[in-house]
Design an enzyme around this catalytic site. Structure first.
Site, PDB file in Angstrom:
ATOM      1  N   GLY A   1      -2.750  -3.080  -3.873  1.00 39.26           N
ATOM      2  CA  GLY A   1      -2.793  -3.007  -2.418  1.00 39.26           C
ATOM      3  C   GLY A   1      -2.233  -1.686  -1.949  1.00 39.26           C
ATOM      4  N   CYS A   2      -1.666  -1.689  -0.768  1.00 38.34           N
ATOM      5  CA  CYS A   2      -1.076  -0.476  -0.195  1.00 38.34           C
ATOM      6  C   CYS A   2      -0.021   0.080  -1.145  1.00 38.34           C
ATOM      7  CB  CYS A   2      -0.458  -0.806   1.157  1.00 38.34           C
ATOM      8  SG  CYS A   2       0.430   0.562   1.906  1.00 38.34           S
ATOM      9  N   PHE A   3      -0.142   1.360  -1.481  1.00 39.50           N
ATOM     10  CA  PHE A   3       0.795   1.927  -2.459  1.00 39.50           C
ATOM     11  C   PHE A   3       2.222   1.995  -1.941  1.00 39.50           C
ATOM     12  CE2 PHE A   3      -1.737   6.104  -1.578  1.00 39.50           C
ATOM     13  CZ  PHE A   3      -1.200   6.256  -0.304  1.00 39.50           C
ATOM     14  N   TRP A   4       2.428   1.988  -0.648  1.00 35.31           N
ATOM     15  CA  TRP A   4       3.787   2.057  -0.099  1.00 35.31           C
ATOM     16  C   TRP A   4       4.665   0.926  -0.613  1.00 35.31           C
ATOM     17  CZ3 TRP A   4       2.072   2.504   5.688  1.00 35.31           C
ATOM     18  CH2 TRP A   4       1.539   3.770   5.922  1.00 35.31           C
TER      19      TRP A   4
END
Length: 175
Positions: free
Chosen positions: A25-28
């Site tokens: 998903g979102c790398f953050w």
């Protein structure tokens, strides 16, 4: 780029440094959760898995480059193993959600492990099989690592800089 962290005490020897690549998903959120683990030296957000050379966030956001938002994790293998990191990966994102995590949908948000060796491939496959035996319908792709492109500076250490915590990633015990 991210700054080198040393969550494991003394500086590791060069031979103890290893690298793993995960897309969840979102790398953050993946970056944030992985960076908290003892033995993790550095986590960099970026892009992997596509054929587009030197992609930008805008390129990857079109969802036609083939790249996934990916993190590169440099770790001290004398403090944490690839298996431990991979198990953590499966506990900080939903490996059963196809092409997304939470509200972030699209191929760029897929669940993938990009392995760098036959040993990493075998370890990840064994863990996926274990999860499947527990009843999880794992959609995580297991793919050879390719060129990793670091994301723009404003994506690095996002939650640390903002002073917030991930909204798409939470720890869920699966093992």
């Amino acid at each position: 780029m991210t700054t080198m962290k040393n969550n494991g005490g003394d500086q590791p020897s060069a031979s103890a440094l290893s690298t793993a690549y995960y897309a969840g998903g979102c790398f953050w959120g993946v970056e944030y959760m992985m960076s908290k683990r003892e033995g993790v030296i550095d986590v960099t957000s970026g892009y992997m898995g596509g054929s587009f050379v030197n992609p930008t966030y805008e390129d990857v956001s079109r969802d036609d480059t083939g790249h996934a938002e990916t993190v590169r994790v440099v770790f001290d293998s004398s403090k944490i193993t690839y298996e431990e990191l991979t198990r953590l990966f499966f506990e900080i994102h939903d490996p059963t959600q196809h092409d997304g995590q939470g509200p972030d949908l699209g191929y760029r948000y897929r669940s993938a492990i990009f392995y760098t060796s036959p040993e990493q491939q075998a370890t990840a496959a064994r863990i996926i099989d274990l999860l499947k035996s527990k009843g999880y319908d794992v959609t995580t792709e297991l793919t050879p690592a390719s060129e990793f492109y670091p994301a723009e500076d404003y994506h690095q250490d996002y939650y640390e800089r903002k002073g917030t915590i991930p909204y798409c990633h939470a720890y869920t015990k699966r093992f």
